[in-house]
Design a protein around this motif. Structure first.
Motif, PDB file in Angstrom:
ATOM      1  N   ASP A  87      -6.348   5.966   6.455  1.00 33.85           N
ATOM      2  CA  ASP A  87      -5.853   6.548   7.584  1.00 33.85           C
ATOM      3  C   ASP A  87      -4.995   7.489   7.529  1.00 33.85           C
ATOM      4  OD1 ASP A  87      -4.064   4.799   7.266  1.00 33.85           O
ATOM      5  OD2 ASP A  87      -4.373   3.901   9.369  1.00 33.85           O
ATOM      6  N   ARG A  88      -4.384   7.723   6.251  1.00 35.74           N
ATOM      7  CA  ARG A  88      -3.106   8.584   6.145  1.00 35.74           C
ATOM      8  C   ARG A  88      -3.667   9.905   5.333  1.00 35.74           C
ATOM      9  NH1 ARG A  88       2.409   6.574   5.430  1.00 35.74           N
ATOM     10  NH2 ARG A  88       2.408   4.599   6.675  1.00 35.74           N
ATOM     11  N   GLU A  89      -3.139  10.959   5.787  1.00 35.22           N
ATOM     12  CA  GLU A  89      -3.308  12.475   5.236  1.00 35.22           C
ATOM     13  C   GLU A  89      -1.901  12.753   4.378  1.00 35.22           C
ATOM     14  OE1 GLU A  89      -5.092  15.187   7.562  1.00 35.22           O
ATOM     15  OE2 GLU A  89      -7.054  14.492   7.482  1.00 35.22           O
ATOM     16  N   TYR A  90      -1.895  13.258   3.319  1.00 31.97           N
ATOM     17  CA  TYR A  90      -0.656  13.950   2.667  1.00 31.97           C
ATOM     18  C   TYR A  90      -0.897  15.367   1.973  1.00 31.97           C
ATOM     19  CZ  TYR A  90       0.095   9.066   2.248  1.00 31.97           C
ATOM     20  OH  TYR A  90       0.255   7.531   2.377  1.00 31.97           O
ATOM     21  N   ASN A  91      -0.089  16.191   2.294  1.00 29.48           N
ATOM     22  CA  ASN A  91      -0.281  17.460   1.921  1.00 29.48           C
ATOM     23  C   ASN A  91       0.348  17.638   0.561  1.00 29.48           C
ATOM     24  OD1 ASN A  91       2.407  17.622   2.376  1.00 29.48           O
ATOM     25  ND2 ASN A  91       2.314  18.590   4.267  1.00 29.48           N
ATOM     26  N   PHE A  98       6.662  12.776  -4.023  1.00 26.71           N
ATOM     27  CA  PHE A  98       6.248  11.505  -4.784  1.00 26.71           C
ATOM     28  C   PHE A  98       7.004  11.611  -6.155  1.00 26.71           C
ATOM     29  CE2 PHE A  98       3.298  10.239  -1.162  1.00 26.71           C
ATOM     30  CZ  PHE A  98       3.913   8.992  -0.878  1.00 26.71           C
ATOM     31  N   ILE A  99       6.238  12.720  -6.614  1.00 26.88           N
ATOM     32  CA  ILE A  99       6.666  12.705  -8.240  1.00 26.88           C
ATOM     33  C   ILE A  99       8.142  13.013  -8.272  1.00 26.88           C
ATOM     34  CG2 ILE A  99       6.411  14.301 -10.172  1.00 26.88           C
ATOM     35  CD1 ILE A  99       3.633  14.864  -9.187  1.00 26.88           C
ATOM     36  N   LEU A 100       8.753  14.104  -7.361  1.00 25.31           N
ATOM     37  CA  LEU A 100      10.005  14.467  -7.705  1.00 25.31           C
ATOM     38  C   LEU A 100      10.886  13.058  -7.201  1.00 25.31           C
ATOM     39  CD1 LEU A 100      10.136  17.712  -5.904  1.00 25.31           C
ATOM     40  CD2 LEU A 100      10.613  17.486  -8.222  1.00 25.31           C
ATOM     41  N   ALA A 138       9.027  20.447  -0.957  1.00 25.49           N
ATOM     42  CA  ALA A 138       8.444  19.115  -1.527  1.00 25.49           C
ATOM     43  C   ALA A 138       9.942  18.370  -2.119  1.00 25.49           C
ATOM     44  CB  ALA A 138       7.682  19.474  -2.729  1.00 25.49           C
ATOM     45  N   ALA A 139      10.817  19.365  -2.574  1.00 25.25           N
ATOM     46  CA  ALA A 139      12.154  18.733  -2.984  1.00 25.25           C
ATOM     47  C   ALA A 139      13.036  17.989  -1.701  1.00 25.25           C
ATOM     48  CB  ALA A 139      13.098  19.789  -3.796  1.00 25.25           C
ATOM     49  N   ARG A 140      13.217  18.679  -0.815  1.00 28.93           N
ATOM     50  CA  ARG A 140      13.955  18.308   0.197  1.00 28.93           C
ATOM     51  C   ARG A 140      13.012  17.216   1.020  1.00 28.93           C
ATOM     52  NH1 ARG A 140      14.838  22.184   4.900  1.00 28.93           N
ATOM     53  NH2 ARG A 140      16.541  20.483   5.236  1.00 28.93           N
ATOM     54  N   ILE A 141      11.824  16.922   0.857  1.00 32.72           N
ATOM     55  CA  ILE A 141      11.083  15.530   1.382  1.00 32.72           C
ATOM     56  C   ILE A 141      11.536  14.749   0.432  1.00 32.72           C
ATOM     57  CG2 ILE A 141       8.968  14.671   1.526  1.00 32.72           C
ATOM     58  CD1 ILE A 141       7.833  17.512   2.338  1.00 32.72           C
ATOM     59  N   ALA A 142      11.596  14.820  -1.017  1.00 29.76           N
ATOM     60  CA  ALA A 142      12.131  13.900  -1.858  1.00 29.76           C
ATOM     61  C   ALA A 142      13.595  13.339  -2.015  1.00 29.76           C
ATOM     62  CB  ALA A 142      11.633  14.386  -3.222  1.00 29.76           C
ATOM     63  N   GLY A 143      14.404  14.120  -1.057  1.00 28.06           N
ATOM     64  CA  GLY A 143      15.681  13.610  -0.840  1.00 28.06           C
ATOM     65  C   GLY A 143      16.827  14.437  -1.518  1.00 28.06           C
ATOM     66  N   PHE A 144      16.458  15.508  -2.119  1.00 24.16           N
ATOM     67  CA  PHE A 144      17.388  16.657  -2.438  1.00 24.16           C
ATOM     68  C   PHE A 144      17.888  17.455  -1.314  1.00 24.16           C
ATOM     69  CE2 PHE A 144      14.735  15.895  -6.185  1.00 24.16           C
ATOM     70  CZ  PHE A 144      15.765  15.409  -7.271  1.00 24.16           C
ATOM     71  N   SER A 145      19.105  17.679  -1.115  1.00 21.42           N
ATOM     72  CA  SER A 145      19.592  18.359  -0.293  1.00 21.42           C
ATOM     73  C   SER A 145      19.864  19.942  -0.336  1.00 21.42           C
ATOM     74  CB  SER A 145      21.032  17.932   0.338  1.00 21.42           C
ATOM     75  OG  SER A 145      21.925  17.719  -0.692  1.00 21.42           O
ATOM     76  N   GLU A 146      20.099  20.153  -1.834  1.00 22.63           N
ATOM     77  CA  GLU A 146      20.194  21.752  -2.191  1.00 22.63           C
ATOM     78  C   GLU A 146      19.337  22.045  -3.289  1.00 22.63           C
ATOM     79  OE1 GLU A 146      23.804  24.866  -3.440  1.00 22.63           O
ATOM     80  OE2 GLU A 146      24.153  23.098  -2.358  1.00 22.63           O
ATOM     81  N   LYS A 524       8.944  13.406   5.095  1.00 24.83           N
ATOM     82  CA  LYS A 524       9.820  12.214   4.308  1.00 24.83           C
ATOM     83  C   LYS A 524       9.618  10.670   4.782  1.00 24.83           C
ATOM     84  CE  LYS A 524      13.847  13.915   3.780  1.00 24.83           C
ATOM     85  NZ  LYS A 524      15.318  14.536   4.004  1.00 24.83           N
ATOM     86  N   SER A 525       9.255  10.680   5.833  1.00 24.42           N
ATOM     87  CA  SER A 525       9.033   9.171   6.398  1.00 24.42           C
ATOM     88  C   SER A 525       7.931   8.572   5.889  1.00 24.42           C
ATOM     89  CB  SER A 525       8.699   9.349   8.068  1.00 24.42           C
ATOM     90  OG  SER A 525       7.620   9.948   8.220  1.00 24.42           O
ATOM     91  N   LYS A 526       6.944   9.351   5.170  1.00 18.94           N
ATOM     92  CA  LYS A 526       5.849   8.863   4.515  1.00 18.94           C
ATOM     93  C   LYS A 526       6.165   8.246   3.183  1.00 18.94           C
ATOM     94  CE  LYS A 526       2.571  12.196   6.575  1.00 18.94           C
ATOM     95  NZ  LYS A 526       1.272  13.149   6.338  1.00 18.94           N
ATOM     96  N   ILE A 527       7.208   8.595   2.762  1.00 18.25           N
ATOM     97  CA  ILE A 527       7.735   8.297   1.458  1.00 18.25           C
ATOM     98  C   ILE A 527       8.830   7.224   1.729  1.00 18.25           C
ATOM     99  CG2 ILE A 527       9.055   8.777  -0.561  1.00 18.25           C
ATOM    100  CD1 ILE A 527       7.708  11.686  -0.329  1.00 18.25           C
ATOM    101  N   PHE A 528       9.640   7.422   2.650  1.00 22.31           N
ATOM    102  CA  PHE A 528      11.013   6.510   2.354  1.00 22.31           C
ATOM    103  C   PHE A 528      10.578   5.282   3.339  1.00 22.31           C
ATOM    104  CE2 PHE A 528      12.755  10.459   0.695  1.00 22.31           C
ATOM    105  CZ  PHE A 528      13.075   9.775  -0.468  1.00 22.31           C
ATOM    106  N   ASP A 529       9.829   5.521   4.851  1.00 24.79           N
ATOM    107  CA  ASP A 529       9.789   4.622   5.685  1.00 24.79           C
ATOM    108  C   ASP A 529       8.428   4.022   5.638  1.00 24.79           C
ATOM    109  OD1 ASP A 529      12.332   5.578   6.414  1.00 24.79           O
ATOM    110  OD2 ASP A 529      11.683   6.889   7.695  1.00 24.79           O
ATOM    111  N   GLY A 530       7.599   4.684   5.469  1.00 27.67           N
ATOM    112  CA  GLY A 530       6.153   4.267   5.497  1.00 27.67           C
ATOM    113  C   GLY A 530       5.546   4.396   6.924  1.00 27.67           C
ATOM    114  N   ASP A 531       6.393   5.420   7.590  1.00 29.70           N
ATOM    115  CA  ASP A 531       5.813   5.553   9.146  1.00 29.70           C
ATOM    116  C   ASP A 531       5.111   6.939   9.318  1.00 29.70           C
ATOM    117  OD1 ASP A 531       7.026   3.150   9.758  1.00 29.70           O
ATOM    118  OD2 ASP A 531       8.847   4.122  10.113  1.00 29.70           O
TER     119      ASP A 531
END
Length: 532
Positions: A87-91, A98-100, A138-146, A524-531
């Motif tokens: 029931d989940r969709e990922y762009n 996820f890779i980064l 994608a990098a910002r979703i992975a947690g990089f700030s700059e 980002k929540s899909k990677i770090f929170d699962g929500d």
């Protein structure tokens, strides 16, 4: 420490550079993952109730459960596309994240710092604006700030320069007079060709500038693998005439797609065998591919080197088009650049340059030294780390690094085009007074587009931004003052204001490719929170 990532179609790599003040030196290192490998397969595996798996084990799962596995996500970057699992969709941005995040996580485990916040990521020189922006998102979703970007062949050149410095051979290779280097970058999913000039100033510092580039976002090792798979199936139909029907079912699925899990499993296993066959034929004359159909019937097909090389011919034609494009632009840009005899060398980058037919093509075409063995799999990530040090003013051996406009950018009004930036030029900032054209609706949005191409090679317009404006006293003939800029990541942005009346004009600029801050946090929540 300065981090660089090669976010590849098939494999990804992370490297870092560090200043050693006591030795007046800059040291580069590529970080190995938990398996001791310098590269991590760009593969994500989804299993119900489990965290997504990235890398080596995800690739191994592809053979048995391809319907739960994502590969080659890089080709989807910048495209409106979704992967669905349950029931989940990922762009594509989240898949790349996820890779980064995997690279970031294992790099941080062996890092003296608490976290890695800043990074330079490589992208194909021929990536469109939307794909570049998607990479940053994608990098910002992975947690990089700059996050910053550098074209892959440019990163390879920086690493090549670094190697000459490391060997203390600057004066042997470079001088005040510019030397021309060509990067031939053929990887798992993309192809880039880039011409650069390198020189040394009077202070002994290195200067490098990109003269021109060309490429194909849809040309790489994946194409060779898929074509080999189809060839194997067609050959099997001739060798096993009694089994034409089941083999043909596999062939149709390979060409048109399928949702049958048994067929997908059979094709995934055959594709992995074709990938292995491609690599094997780089050193040997023939190989037998053994595979099972979805009905569990076994087949054997022998493939020799000449058969595989015949499959490459259409792609060599496409490569030749890029070669001619770069040569023409070089001759237009450089005085007395009469041909490839002006090259100092051709730097081969990317796993697909191991294929003998590719190397033979380069030898015959460029008739100059092929530079092989310059860390084919890691040079791009290492160059990205070098660029990170340049961005923050901490690189002692490279004084200047300059780029050119990678594509043509226009304002589009119906079928009329107004040039903003021209490919191959160095001007990356422009002010333009746009006169509102005569129309029944003077408030029709202004469209900013980039000239690009689709997978079949047809020219297309990529819509980057729309500018909507409104004011009760704006009419045909009034002007909007617009400012266009290509930033250091070669991503275009635009600002606009009305210049004809002394009043506030509402201007709404809608970026078609960039995620909003809320969208980034949601993904980002899909990677770090699962929500969700």
């Amino acid at each position: 420490m300065y981090y660089g990532i090669d976010l590849g179609t098939t494999n990804s790599v992370i490297s870092y550079g560090i200043e050693i003040a006591s030795k007046d030196f800059f040291e580069l290192q590529t970080i190995t993952n938990q398996h001791g490998d310098v590269y991590t397969p760009s593969v994500i595996f989804f299993d119900e109730g489990e965290e997504p798996l990235v890398g080596k084990f995800a690739l191994e799962s592809y053979k048995s459960e391809p319907f739960k596995t994502v590969r080659w996500v890089k080709r989807k970057m910048g495209i409106d596309y979704n992967y669905k699992f349950g029931d989940r969709e990922y762009n594509p941005q989240v898949m790349s994240a996820f890779i980064l995040n995997e690279l970031k996580s294992y790099a941080e485990k062996g890092n003296i710092e608490d976290s890695i916040d800043k990074v330079v990521i490589t992208v194909p020189a021929d990536f469109d604006n939307s794909a570049k922006q998607a990479t940053i998102d994608a990098a910002r979703i992975a947690g990089f700030s700059e996050v910053h970007l550098i074209p892959e062949p440019n990163a390879a050149i920086l690493n090549y320069i670094y190697k000459t410095v490391e060997r203390n051979e600057i004066n042997e290779y470079f001088s005040i007079q510019e030397k021309y280097m060509l990067v031939f970058d053929l990887g798992g999913g993309t192809f880039d060709l880039s011409l650069s000039a390198i020189s040394v100033n009077e202070e002994g510092q290195l200067l490098t500038r990109v003269i021109t580039s060309s490429g194909n976002k849809y040309l790489g090792g994946i194409n060779f693998d898929n074509d080999l798979l189809i060839y194997v199936l067609k050959k099997a139909m001739k060798l096993y005439p009694k089994d034409i029907e089941p083999i043909n079912e596999l062939l149709i699925a390979a060409e048109e797609g399928s949702e049958d899990e048994d067929i997908l499993n059979a094709l995934a296993q055959l594709l992995r065998d074709c990938e292995a066959c491609k690599e094997y034929l780089s050193q040997n004359k023939k190989r037998t591919i053994s595979f099972f159909s979805h009905q569990r019937k076994p087949y054997k097909v022998e493939i020799n080197k000449s058969e595989f090389e015949r499959l490459l011919k259409p792609y060599l034609t496409k490569i030749e088009e890029c070669v001619e494009d770069v040569l023409k632009q070089a001759m237009d840009s450089i005085v007395n650049f009469g041909g490839w005899d002006r090259l100092e060398g051709v730097l081969l980058v990317g796993g697909s340059t191991h294929i003998p037919a590719i190397r033979d093509y380069c030898k015959e075409t460029f008739e100059t030294e092929l530079i092989i063995g310059q860390e084919v799999y890691t040079s791009v990530s290492r160059g990205a780390a070098i660029y990170a040090s340049i961005l923050y003013g901490k690189n002692a051996f490279i004084k200047e690094y300059n780029t050119v406009v990678p594509h043509d950018f226009y304002i589009r009004n119906n079928k009329n085009y107004y040039s903003i930036f021209e490919k191959g030029t160095t001007t990356k900032q422009k002010n333009l007074n746009y006169e509102i054209p005569f129309a029944l609706d003077t408030k029709a949005p202004i469209e900013i587009i980039q000239k690009y191409y689709n997978e079949t090679g047809d020219e297309i317009d990529v819509l980057l931004q729309t500018i909507n404006y409104s004011h009760p006293f704006m009419f045909t003939g009034d002007t909007l003052e617009m400012n266009f800029e290509l930033n250091e990541d070669l991503i275009m942005s635009v600002t606009a204001r009305e210049d004809c009346i002394d009043d506030y004009v509402e201007v709404l600029i809608e970026n078609k490719s960039r995620l909003t801050e809320d969208e980034i946090n949601f993904e980002k929540s899909k990677i770090f929170d699962g929500d969700e």
